[in-house]
Design a protein around this motif. Sequence first.
Motif, mmCIF file in Angstrom:
data_model
loop_
_atom_site.group_PDB
_atom_site.id
_atom_site.type_symbol
_atom_site.label_atom_id
_atom_site.label_comp_id
_atom_site.label_asym_id
_atom_site.label_seq_id
_atom_site.Cartn_x
_atom_site.Cartn_y
_atom_site.Cartn_z
ATOM 1 N N GLU A 292 0.826 -1.198 0.000
ATOM 2 C CA GLU A 292 0.000 0.000 0.000
ATOM 3 C C GLU A 292 0.865 1.254 0.000
ATOM 4 O OE1 GLU A 292 -2.403 0.742 3.376
ATOM 5 O OE2 GLU A 292 -3.338 2.431 2.356
ATOM 6 N N ALA A 452 -2.042 2.047 -9.481
ATOM 7 C CA ALA A 452 -2.643 2.692 -8.317
ATOM 8 C C ALA A 452 -4.125 2.354 -8.227
ATOM 9 C CB ALA A 452 -2.451 4.210 -8.401
ATOM 10 N N ASN B 188 -4.079 7.209 -2.934
ATOM 11 C CA ASN B 188 -2.939 6.353 -3.209
ATOM 12 C C ASN B 188 -1.788 7.133 -3.805
ATOM 13 O OD1 ASN B 188 -2.109 3.782 -2.829
ATOM 14 N ND2 ASN B 188 -3.776 2.903 -4.017
#
Lengths: 483, 330
Positions: A292, A452, B188
């Motif tokens: 992550e 992503a 992210n």
Amino acid sequence: MTSRPHGPHTPHPRYVGRRALLTRTAAASLLAVPALGALTSCASGGSGGGTKDVGRVEPTADNPLGAHPDGDLEVVIFDGGFGDQYALDAEKLYEQRFGSVTHVKTQEIQSRLQPRMVKGDPPDVVDNSGAEAMDIAALIRNDQVHDLTELLDAPSLDDPNVTVRETLQPGTVEMGQFGTQAVYRLNYAYHVYGQWYSRTALDRLDAEYPRTWDEMIAVCEKAKRAGMAGWTYAGMYPYYFNFTLYPFIAKIGGADVLRAIDNLEPNAWRHEAVRAAFEAYHELTARGFVLEGSSGLSHEESQDEWCAGRALFHPNGSWVENEAARNTPADFDMAVGPPTSLDTSDAMPFETIWAAPGEPFFVPADAANVAGGMEFLRIMLGRESARNFTSLVSSLTCVRDSVDGMDLPPGLTSANEVLAAAGENLITVRLPDWYRQLNNEEIGGAIAAMMAGDIEPGEAITRCQRAADAAAADDSLQHFEHI
Amino acid sequence: MRLGHRLLLGAALFLPPRLTPRRVRDSRHYRTIDQYRFIGWFLAAPLVVYLVFVVSPFVQAFFYSMTDWTGYTAEYTFTGTANYERMWNDDKFWEALRHSLLLLVFAPLITLSLGLFFAFMLNAGGRRRGGQAVAGVAGTRLYKIFYFFPQVLSIAIIAVIWARIYSPRSGVLNEGLSAVGLDSLRQNDWLGGRFAVWCILAVLCWSFVGFYVVLFSAAMSAIPHEIYEASLLDGATRPVTFFRITLPLSWGTVRTGWIYMGIQALDCFALVSIMVPEHGMDVLPSYLYDKAFRDGQAGYATAIGVALFAVTLLFAGLMMRLARRERIEL
């Protein structure tokens, strides 16, 4: 705050107001511009000054290029991960037989050398590497780079019966070619790209190195259960993924698929093999096998995570062992494996890898001592210098078999084995150095977005194809093709 | 006026007063000439420096923008408007321009609003005490120092610090969002994705607010206290005081600050090139840099530079015109 009795435009008629003065000065300076005509040639002016050409002498057996015995040499070395000791050592060998060497080390290749290239007064050998490397394609277009063919056909330093060309690892000559037979640069450090991992970590998971994608998924699943991510990568430089993705594509569909991509052929990215490879990689993200936050990591950060055992695989090149040495645990047992195959029906065998030399050296065409510059490269391609390079910076060189019998660290040993196992099944990808913006920004950006989890593989492929088409249509780029 | 006389007048610019002919000295134009002579000779040295190092590169830039110069040789060919045509059709250029304009609009707006607000609070926003008509909030001097801190840091350091904050792995921003239960807002990829321009905007504003607090504080402290006293006697509230007194009386400084901040926003090169990865967003200066120094297209990069010059000039001109107000005499 100042106060003024009148409006700004009505000073005493006889006096020169501040505003009027400024206006008139501006007007005067514009008028003075033509007078500066002499100056307007500043930025690009002053060509052809150059230093005196050292010239050549009659070639002999140990001086096949005819470098002048008293010829001085100026060598500029990029002071990056490889340092410059290897060059200093090679320079000593040069000085034993020829003139003295001026050694310059810098990280700012471009800012230091571009003005000198413009002036026509370049050094004799340039290690054109690092973030500030000069655009070699632009230099070639301007005829500023010497063709090294005569060096390649000269006898090698160690064995007069073998030419320099024959001592080189596969791909070395190709990496110096830009659409023609001429070889403009010599990439010295040999990189083996692949899936880098820790044997210890794999053993701890009680797993074998995955040879097919099903096995890869199984290994990642195992790692996930052990609280470890399957993959991490340098998200800030998503083209690190290309190190394994490109050979993966070639494996699935054959080397021609990749050549078509390199040649910017229409619909090259729409090939089935590309789709299969993208979908396989996307599966890693979709199933949560990627560490992550990898998408925001620099290569140093992602390598640190990898060394700390938080991820199993890292797409990388063989420089990683030296680069990450500081944070690598003693029992890490670094190794590289070929990119995992999709399945047994792949066009190329599992052993196929992308391996090619980097760290480009070139000899400027305007150099004062062109023959001396090539002779210096010939010395560096000798066994002694090559082995010295490997022992100093722990990297393979483009000199074939030069590491035989050497005691190498685990990662490099593994890279050498993988290279030997690949045999003829080597992929050379030119996209990164032919079309840097396309490779790093567009394709890198599409892969970054896909990994992503922002876009699907289909859209990533569309973006890659659109960018490749745009690059093919862009006249400002020089286009190359595999020969 | 006869030609000879004119020539004499012109020559007088280069003659010391003692050697100037009587005829000229008696002329009714002599006074003007005397002034220009005095000012001109005083400014000669800086003017030459300015011409050589500022004006001449500008003029050269216009010329190089019409060539195919690579930046690596002394050779180039003249291509007319080809670079500008290419720019017109270059999506990447328009995207970079869009980002630059976005920063140009929002960075001054946010930074100056915050700067004005803080400066007002520090100067006139506090509780009245000790018989003073206006006073800042408690701890004003401490706040001023804190606000100014980012200004002391080099922009490179600021960029590195903020890149860590935005880092998706253990960055303060993502962790902070989790800590307050806003997990769904975690990203992210802050700097590589579509939020990049807003991330840059936040850093830009953060790093400049302190400077404007100090600047506006100086302007506000020049406003006489009697005016505040009078308005308070008339029953003005704090917002009214701000909009009717403080803002109009420091308008000159605000306008200058606006232009300065706009130019900072148009630049933004250091922040973008340090924080944003190569595949991320571009602003005009970073796009220019890529073209000039990565792709070896100095000619095209110069054309982008000319476009940037035009945008800057347009912005400055527009601001001067829009923000022109009658000067208020004190």
